[in-house]
Scaffold this motif. Structure first.
Motif, PDB file in Angstrom:
ATOM      1  N   TRP A 131      -3.551  -5.762  -5.217  1.00 40.94           N
ATOM      2  CA  TRP A 131      -2.354  -6.668  -4.678  1.00 40.94           C
ATOM      3  C   TRP A 131      -1.104  -5.898  -5.111  1.00 40.94           C
ATOM      4  O   TRP A 131       0.026  -6.059  -4.241  1.00 40.94           O
ATOM      5  N   ALA A 132      -0.977  -5.406  -6.375  1.00 37.33           N
ATOM      6  CA  ALA A 132       0.116  -4.878  -6.838  1.00 37.33           C
ATOM      7  C   ALA A 132       0.624  -3.640  -5.906  1.00 37.33           C
ATOM      8  O   ALA A 132       1.905  -3.286  -5.872  1.00 37.33           O
ATOM      9  N   LEU A 133      -0.285  -2.878  -5.468  1.00 39.60           N
ATOM     10  CA  LEU A 133       0.028  -1.765  -4.600  1.00 39.60           C
ATOM     11  C   LEU A 133      -0.051  -2.144  -3.234  1.00 39.60           C
ATOM     12  O   LEU A 133       0.157  -1.064  -2.416  1.00 39.60           O
ATOM     13  N   ARG A 134       0.039  -3.148  -2.950  1.00 39.97           N
ATOM     14  CA  ARG A 134      -0.342  -3.337  -1.298  1.00 39.97           C
ATOM     15  C   ARG A 134       0.795  -2.775  -0.549  1.00 39.97           C
ATOM     16  O   ARG A 134       0.684  -2.559   0.922  1.00 39.97           O
ATOM     17  N   GLY A 135       1.975  -2.606  -1.083  1.00 39.44           N
ATOM     18  CA  GLY A 135       3.257  -2.217  -0.252  1.00 39.44           C
ATOM     19  C   GLY A 135       3.201  -0.538  -0.276  1.00 39.44           C
ATOM     20  O   GLY A 135       3.900  -0.137   0.422  1.00 39.44           O
ATOM     21  N   GLY A 136       2.424  -0.050  -1.135  1.00 47.42           N
ATOM     22  CA  GLY A 136       2.454   1.579  -1.140  1.00 47.42           C
ATOM     23  C   GLY A 136       1.259   2.035  -0.332  1.00 47.42           C
ATOM     24  O   GLY A 136       0.123   2.067  -1.267  1.00 47.42           O
ATOM     25  N   HIS A 137       1.236   2.203   0.721  1.00 48.29           N
ATOM     26  CA  HIS A 137       0.000   2.649   1.664  1.00 48.29           C
ATOM     27  C   HIS A 137      -0.654   3.851   0.938  1.00 48.29           C
ATOM     28  O   HIS A 137      -1.945   3.622   0.821  1.00 48.29           O
ATOM     29  N   ASP A 138      -0.178   4.833   0.523  1.00 50.83           N
ATOM     30  CA  ASP A 138      -1.043   6.123   0.151  1.00 50.83           C
ATOM     31  C   ASP A 138      -1.845   5.722  -1.352  1.00 50.83           C
ATOM     32  O   ASP A 138      -2.921   5.913  -1.557  1.00 50.83           O
ATOM     33  N   ALA A 139      -0.931   5.064  -2.187  1.00 51.33           N
ATOM     34  CA  ALA A 139      -1.443   4.550  -3.433  1.00 51.33           C
ATOM     35  C   ALA A 139      -2.349   3.466  -3.304  1.00 51.33           C
ATOM     36  O   ALA A 139      -3.594   3.581  -3.997  1.00 51.33           O
ATOM     37  N   TYR A 140      -2.363   2.688  -2.356  1.00 51.95           N
ATOM     38  CA  TYR A 140      -3.450   1.541  -2.142  1.00 51.95           C
ATOM     39  C   TYR A 140      -4.677   2.223  -1.559  1.00 51.95           C
ATOM     40  O   TYR A 140      -5.535   1.934  -1.993  1.00 51.95           O
ATOM     41  N   GLU A 141      -4.649   3.172  -0.511  1.00 57.71           N
ATOM     42  CA  GLU A 141      -5.853   3.747   0.075  1.00 57.71           C
ATOM     43  C   GLU A 141      -6.309   4.506  -1.053  1.00 57.71           C
ATOM     44  O   GLU A 141      -7.714   4.478  -0.925  1.00 57.71           O
ATOM     45  N   GLU A 142      -5.763   5.266  -1.957  1.00 55.56           N
ATOM     46  CA  GLU A 142      -6.436   6.098  -2.652  1.00 55.56           C
ATOM     47  C   GLU A 142      -7.201   5.164  -3.704  1.00 55.56           C
ATOM     48  O   GLU A 142      -8.332   5.629  -4.207  1.00 55.56           O
ATOM     49  N   CYS A 143      -6.343   4.028  -4.127  1.00 51.44           N
ATOM     50  CA  CYS A 143      -7.119   3.329  -5.023  1.00 51.44           C
ATOM     51  C   CYS A 143      -8.588   2.514  -4.412  1.00 51.44           C
ATOM     52  O   CYS A 143      -9.567   2.698  -4.854  1.00 51.44           O
ATOM     53  N   VAL A 144      -8.509   2.234  -3.122  1.00 49.90           N
ATOM     54  CA  VAL A 144      -9.626   1.541  -2.642  1.00 49.90           C
ATOM     55  C   VAL A 144     -10.670   2.988  -2.399  1.00 49.90           C
ATOM     56  O   VAL A 144     -11.925   2.438  -2.591  1.00 49.90           O
ATOM     57  N   THR A 145     -10.118   3.979  -2.239  1.00 48.91           N
ATOM     58  CA  THR A 145     -11.214   5.421  -2.041  1.00 48.91           C
ATOM     59  C   THR A 145     -12.125   5.399  -3.263  1.00 48.91           C
ATOM     60  O   THR A 145     -13.167   5.747  -3.460  1.00 48.91           O
TER      61      THR A 145
END
Length: 229
Positions: free
Chosen positions: A196-210
């Protein structure tokens, strides 16, 4: 109309219908079928508690229940359609027919994938859909966890061999004994808050999900270690 496995918001009845369809279609010994029976009972209990007014925010809790189940159903549908499912689900989907894997392993591997990966993403999905922050859902998140804990306890009681067959030296004791639903739930909540905290940072969010997907998948492969030929 949504695609299979991706329900309309808060449509718990729809995901229940899909899970019942899987229960009827799959062989009883199929690894996905073993988990599906477990999760069907979880979702039925969730619907009963929603109807009983147990949750502080029934609308958001219904959204969470449907979106949570929808991620599992989407993984099964992706696999059936020849699309790549999330890595966390791949061990169960690939090893579902292995005769050396016991039913309790299939059940716990499914719970691991669903709680470790799908639950934090479902929390984020629910927050986006309802305009709530994760903190507003924390109480109902814990109430969902109570349902999961009760079901996991029943899984271990019903699917583990009796004491005459299961001794300390049995590898199954060690494989299933190292995984904890409580720890998985704690990690899921922490992951949901981070995402949720990373939701505005696309690359960081996607890396965390991966990374989350890969890590949960690694645990799943361990839980599905064949224990007999």
């Amino acid at each position: 109309m949504t695609t299979a496995g991706r329900p309309e918001p808060a449509d718990v009845g729809r995901v229940l219908s899909l899970m019942r369809g899987l229960d009827s279609a799959l062989p009883r010994t199929d690894g996905v079928a073993v988990f599906n029976r477990v999760y069907l009972s979880v979702t039925e209990e969730m619907r009963r508690r929603l109807a009983a007014g147990v949750f502080a925010d029934p609308y958001a809790a219904g959204e969470l229940a449907a979106r949570f189940a929808g991620r599992y159903l989407a993984a099964v549908e992706d696999d059936r359609a020849g699309r790549r499912p999330p890595d966390c689900w791949r061990p169960l989907l690939r090893l579902r027919g292995h005769r050396g894997i016991r039913p309790v392993q299939f059940a716990l591997a499914g719970i691991n994938a669903h709680v470790g990966h799908d639950l934090p993403l479902a929390v984020v999905d629910t927050c986006r859909a309802t305009g709530r922050a994760p903190q507003a859902l924390e109480g109902d998140f814990d109430r969902v966890g109570e349902v999961l804990t009760a079901i996991e306890r029943r899984v271990r009681e019903e699917l583990m061999p009796g004491p005459d067959l299961l001794e300390a030296a049995d590898p199954l004791t060690h494989v299933v004994g190292v995984w904890s639903l409580e720890r998985a739930r704690e990690a899921a909540w922490a992951a949901a808050r981070l995402l949720w905290a990373l939701r505005g940072g696309h690359d960081a969010y996607e890396e965390c999900v991966t990374r989350l997907d890969a890590g949960v998948g690694l645990v799943g492969r361990f839980l599905l270690t064949p224990l007999r030929g």
